[in-house]
Design an enzyme around this catalytic site. Structure first.
Site, PDB file in Angstrom:
ATOM      1  N   GLN A 160      74.389  87.767   3.213  1.00 11.90           N
ATOM      2  CA  GLN A 160      74.416  86.447   2.585  1.00 11.90           C
ATOM      3  C   GLN A 160      73.306  86.304   1.536  1.00 11.90           C
ATOM      4  O   GLN A 160      73.507  85.661   0.499  1.00 11.90           O
ATOM      5  CB  GLN A 160      74.275  85.370   3.672  1.00 11.90           C
ATOM      6  CG  GLN A 160      75.475  85.309   4.599  1.00 11.90           C
ATOM      7  CD  GLN A 160      75.230  84.486   5.851  1.00 11.90           C
ATOM      8  OE1 GLN A 160      74.128  84.478   6.400  1.00 11.90           O
ATOM      9  NE2 GLN A 160      76.256  83.788   6.304  1.00 11.90           N
TER      10      GLN A 160
ATOM     11  N   SER B 266      66.276  84.010  11.792  1.00  8.23           N
ATOM     12  CA  SER B 266      67.652  83.615  12.125  1.00  8.23           C
ATOM     13  C   SER B 266      67.743  82.951  13.492  1.00  8.23           C
ATOM     14  O   SER B 266      66.886  83.161  14.361  1.00  8.23           O
ATOM     15  CB  SER B 266      68.568  84.844  12.119  1.00  8.23           C
ATOM     16  OG  SER B 266      68.720  85.347  10.821  1.00  8.23           O
TER      17      SER B 266
ATOM     18  N   ARG C  31      71.038  77.430   7.382  1.00 10.93           N
ATOM     19  CA  ARG C  31      70.017  76.998   6.432  1.00 10.93           C
ATOM     20  C   ARG C  31      70.616  76.643   5.082  1.00 10.93           C
ATOM     21  O   ARG C  31      71.674  77.154   4.703  1.00 10.93           O
ATOM     22  CB  ARG C  31      68.974  78.102   6.225  1.00 10.93           C
ATOM     23  CG  ARG C  31      69.496  79.329   5.524  1.00 10.93           C
ATOM     24  CD  ARG C  31      68.508  80.481   5.570  1.00 10.93           C
ATOM     25  NE  ARG C  31      68.297  80.943   6.930  1.00 10.93           N
ATOM     26  CZ  ARG C  31      67.143  80.793   7.589  1.00 10.93           C
ATOM     27  NH1 ARG C  31      66.120  80.230   6.999  1.00 10.93           N
ATOM     28  NH2 ARG C  31      67.031  81.222   8.822  1.00 10.93           N
TER      29      ARG C  31
ATOM     30  N   MET D 236      82.904  86.604   6.967  1.00  7.25           N
ATOM     31  CA  MET D 236      82.755  86.240   8.373  1.00  7.25           C
ATOM     32  C   MET D 236      84.084  86.389   9.114  1.00  7.25           C
ATOM     33  O   MET D 236      84.117  86.786  10.285  1.00  7.25           O
ATOM     34  CB  MET D 236      82.212  84.810   8.503  1.00  7.25           C
ATOM     35  CG  MET D 236      81.793  84.453   9.918  1.00  7.25           C
ATOM     36  SD  MET D 236      81.038  82.835  10.083  1.00  7.25           S
ATOM     37  CE  MET D 236      79.417  83.158   9.421  1.00  7.25           C
TER      38      MET D 236
ATOM     39  N   THR E 186      73.886  78.791   4.218  1.00  3.56           N
ATOM     40  CA  THR E 186      74.603  79.444   5.322  1.00  3.56           C
ATOM     41  C   THR E 186      74.781  78.420   6.434  1.00  3.56           C
ATOM     42  O   THR E 186      74.407  77.256   6.283  1.00  3.56           O
ATOM     43  CB  THR E 186      73.818  80.655   5.860  1.00  3.56           C
ATOM     44  OG1 THR E 186      72.691  80.181   6.619  1.00  3.56           O
ATOM     45  CG2 THR E 186      73.304  81.532   4.720  1.00  3.56           C
ATOM     46  N   CYS E 187      75.314  78.866   7.563  1.00  2.00           N
ATOM     47  CA  CYS E 187      75.500  77.925   8.670  1.00  2.00           C
ATOM     48  C   CYS E 187      74.171  77.570   9.325  1.00  2.00           C
ATOM     49  O   CYS E 187      74.096  76.634  10.113  1.00  2.00           O
ATOM     50  CB  CYS E 187      76.464  78.489   9.698  1.00  2.00           C
ATOM     51  SG  CYS E 187      76.039  80.125  10.297  1.00  2.00           S
TER      52      CYS E 187
ATOM     53  N   ALA F 188      89.429  84.090   5.577  1.00  2.00           N
ATOM     54  CA  ALA F 188      89.539  85.557   5.472  1.00  2.00           C
ATOM     55  C   ALA F 188      88.398  86.143   4.655  1.00  2.00           C
ATOM     56  O   ALA F 188      88.547  87.192   4.037  1.00  2.00           O
ATOM     57  CB  ALA F 188      90.886  85.926   4.854  1.00  2.00           C
ATOM     58  N   GLY F 189      87.260  85.471   4.657  1.00  2.00           N
ATOM     59  CA  GLY F 189      86.091  85.986   3.949  1.00  2.00           C
ATOM     60  C   GLY F 189      85.345  87.001   4.795  1.00  2.00           C
ATOM     61  O   GLY F 189      85.901  87.586   5.744  1.00  2.00           O
TER      62      GLY F 189
ATOM     63  N   GLU G 117      69.988  89.422  13.573  1.00  2.00           N
ATOM     64  CA  GLU G 117      71.387  89.523  13.130  1.00  2.00           C
ATOM     65  C   GLU G 117      71.450  90.105  11.723  1.00  2.00           C
ATOM     66  O   GLU G 117      70.546  89.919  10.912  1.00  2.00           O
ATOM     67  CB  GLU G 117      72.045  88.140  13.174  1.00  2.00           C
ATOM     68  CG  GLU G 117      71.307  87.078  12.387  1.00  2.00           C
ATOM     69  CD  GLU G 117      72.169  86.465  11.303  1.00  2.00           C
ATOM     70  OE1 GLU G 117      73.225  87.041  11.037  1.00  2.00           O
ATOM     71  OE2 GLU G 117      71.758  85.458  10.735  1.00  2.00           O
TER      72      GLU G 117
END
Length: 434
Positions: A120, A109, A52, A194, A49-50, A191-192, A114
Site C-alpha cells: 500500500q 500496523s 490509517r 486485497m 488504508t483501513c 477484485a483488487g 503484516e
C-alpha cells in the site's frame, strides 16, 4: 524545505472518524491536486488504508504548511480543527521519515509485521507520481521506505508467521460461522489486491465455491481466472449474496455496496429456501475489510446476519510480537531515518554547489574568449591542451570546498555555509522548486 506527515490511525482515532477521513482510490487524484494547490505544499502523497489516513508533504515553510495540512484533513472529515488536534499526530523531517519507515515495516500496523502495508505504501507513491504530486523528495522518501520495509522483514523476526488483516478477518469470520471455512461458499465483493489476498487464503483453507463480484466485471473475471472462481454479473449481486455463507468486501467504493435493502432481500430469499427444505437458515457472515465500509452499518441489526468489520479485527489483532523484535526493527528504522536526514542535508547544498561550478565555468570560458586573439596561433592539439589545463585548475580549486561543504551538511547542516558562498561569489538565490 520541510518534510511533514499529518494523520490519524487505528490508535488515535475511532473507526467512524477514519471512515470520514478516508480517501477512496477514485478520489485520490482530486485530493492530491487540492493538496498541492495549498500555498506552502510542494509535493504530497496520501496513504489511505483501513488502518490509517496520512498526508505526507514537502512544504516550503514549516508552520504555515502544517496548518494547511491540518486544515485540509479537518475539512475532509468535516470536523472542527480543535477537535481534530486531539486525534491526529504530526511529525516532521527525520521523525516523519522514521514514521513512514515504521509503517512500511509493519511496526505501526494493527497486525504487527503484516506485509500488505508495504504494498500500500508503494501504491500510494505510484499514484502520486502519476499525478505529478510526488517528485524528488517524496519519491526518494517512499522508495527508501519500501526498501526499509523489506530490510525490517528480512533482518528481524517481525514477519515470522505474520498474519494480515485478511488472515485475522477470516479467522473471526470462521468463528462467527461456527465452523472452518473448508467447503463454505464465499462471495468476494471486490477484485483488487486485497480481494486477491483473500482468494489465496481461501484456497489455503479449501473453501468451497468462490464467486467474484466487482464494479468492473473485467477485473472480476481476471481474479476468477487466477483463482478458479466464478464471475458474478454486475446485476447478479443479490442472488450471489443469498447463496453465500460468507461475503468478503474489499472494494474502494466511497459508499456502501451492500445496503440494507439488498441484505434484507438476501436474508428473505435464504429463509424461503430453507423453509422449503424444512431446515434452519444458515447464518450469513459479512466480513467488511474496506475503508470506507462497504456494508451499511444498519445491517448489524438484521437477524440472521453477522457483520465483522475492522473494529472486530482490532480486538483480536495483537499476535504478541515480542518487545525485542520490535526494538530490533526500530533500530533499523532509526538508522535509515538518519540516512534520509543526511540525504536531505546534502540536497540543501546541492543547488549552491551546482551554481558555484556553473559560475566558475562561465569565468573560465570568458577568459579563454578574452584571450582568443593571443591563442589564435595554437593548433587543435595545443588548444585542447589549454582547455584541459584550465578545466583541471577549476576542478582542483573547487574540489576541496565542495567535499567540505557536503561533509558539513552531512554532520550538522550547512545552510549558513551555503549562504556565505552565495554572498561571496554573488550567486543568485536557488529556485525553491528546483
Amino acid at each position: 524545505m520541510s518534510l511533514l506527515v499529518v494523520g490519524c490511525n487505528h490508535r488515535s482515532a475511532s473507526l467512524p472518524l477514519l471512515e470520514r477521513l478516508a480517501v477512496p482510490a477514485e478520489e485520490l487524484p482530486k485530493a492530491l491536486k487540492s493538496l498541492t494547490a495549498l500555498d506552502h505544499v510542494q509535493e504530497a502523497v496520501v496513504l489511505s488504508t483501513c488502518n490509517r489516513v496520512e498526508i505526507y508533504a514537502s512544504v516550503t515553510r514549516f508552520h504555515p504548511g502544517l496548518q494547511e495540512l491540518r486544515g485540509w484533513l479537518a475539512e475532509r472529515g468535516d470536523i472542527h480543527p480543535q477537535d481534530l488536534d486531539e486525534l491526529q499526530y504530526s511529525y516532521h523531517d527525520d521523525r516523519a521519515a522514521a514514521h513512514l519507515f515504521a509503517v512500511a515495516g509493519g511496526i505501526d500496523s494493527m497486525v504487527v509485521g503484516e506485509r500488505q502495508i508495504a504494498m500500500q505504501v508503494k501504491q500510494a507513491m505510484e499514484t502520486a507520481r502519476e499525478e505529478g504530486t510526488a517528485r524528488r523528495v517524496l519519491q526518494r522518501l517512499f522508495r527508501q521506505a519500501v526498501r526499509v520495509g523489506r530490510r525490517v522483514r528480512s533482518d528481524t523476526a517481525i514477519s515470522r508467521g505474520a498474519s494480515s488483516m485478511v488472515d485475522v478477518g477470516l479467522d473471526v469470520a470462521a468463528q462467527r460461522l461456527g465452523a472452518p471455512l473448508a467447503g463454505r461458499r464465499v462471495l468476494l465483493v471486490g477484485a483488487g489486491k486485497m480481494g486477491g489476498l483473500t482468494a489465496r487464503r481461501l484456497a489455503d483453507e479449501s473453501a468451497g465455491q468462490v464467486d467474484v463480484w466487482n464494479r468492473s466485471e473485467d477485473k472480476a473475471r481476471r481474479l476468477a481466472l487466477r483463482t478458479g472462481g466464478q464471475v458474478v454479473a454486475p446485476t447478479g449481486l443479490a442472488t450471489a449474496l443469498a447463496t453465500a455463507d460468507l461475503v468478503v468486501c474489499t472494494t474502494g467504493a466511497p459508499e456502501p455496496v451492500l445496503d440494507l435493502d439488498l441484505v434484507l432481500a438476501a436474508v428473505q430469499e435464504r429463509r424461503a429456501g430453507h423453509d422449503a427444505a424444512d431446515g434452519a437458515a444458515r447464518p450469513l457472515v459479512l466480513l467488511d475489510l474496506a475503508m470506507p465500509r462497504n456494508v451499511d452499518p444498519a445491517c448489524h441489526d438484521v437477524p440472521g446476519v453477522e457483520v465483522v468489520d475492522i473494529a472486530d479485527v482490532r480486538e483480536v489483532a495483537d499476535r504478541g510480537v515480542t518487545g525485542e523484535v520490535v526494538a530490533a526493527a526500530r533500530r533499523i528504522v532509526d538508522e535509515e531515518a538518519e540516512r534520509f536526514l543526511a540525504w536531505t542535508r546534502a540536497s540543501e547544498v546541492e543547488p549552491t554547489i551546482r551554481d558555484l561550478r556553473r559560475t566558475a565555468e562561465q569565468v573560465r570560458a570568458a577568459e579563454l574568449d578574452r584571450l582568443s586573439g593571443k591563442l589564435s596561433s595554437l593548433d587543435d592539439r595545443q588548444r585542447e591542451a589549454v582547455e584541459a589545463l584550465t578545466r583541471g585548475i577549476v576542478n582542483t580549486l573547487l574540489h576541496a570546498p565542495t567535499v567540505r561543504l557536503k561533509e558539513l551538511a552531512d554532520r550538522t547542516g550547512a545552510e549558513a555555509h551555503a549562504d556565505a558562498l552565495r554572498d561571496l561569489f554573488g550567486l543568485d538565490e536557488p529556485d525553491a522548486d528546483a
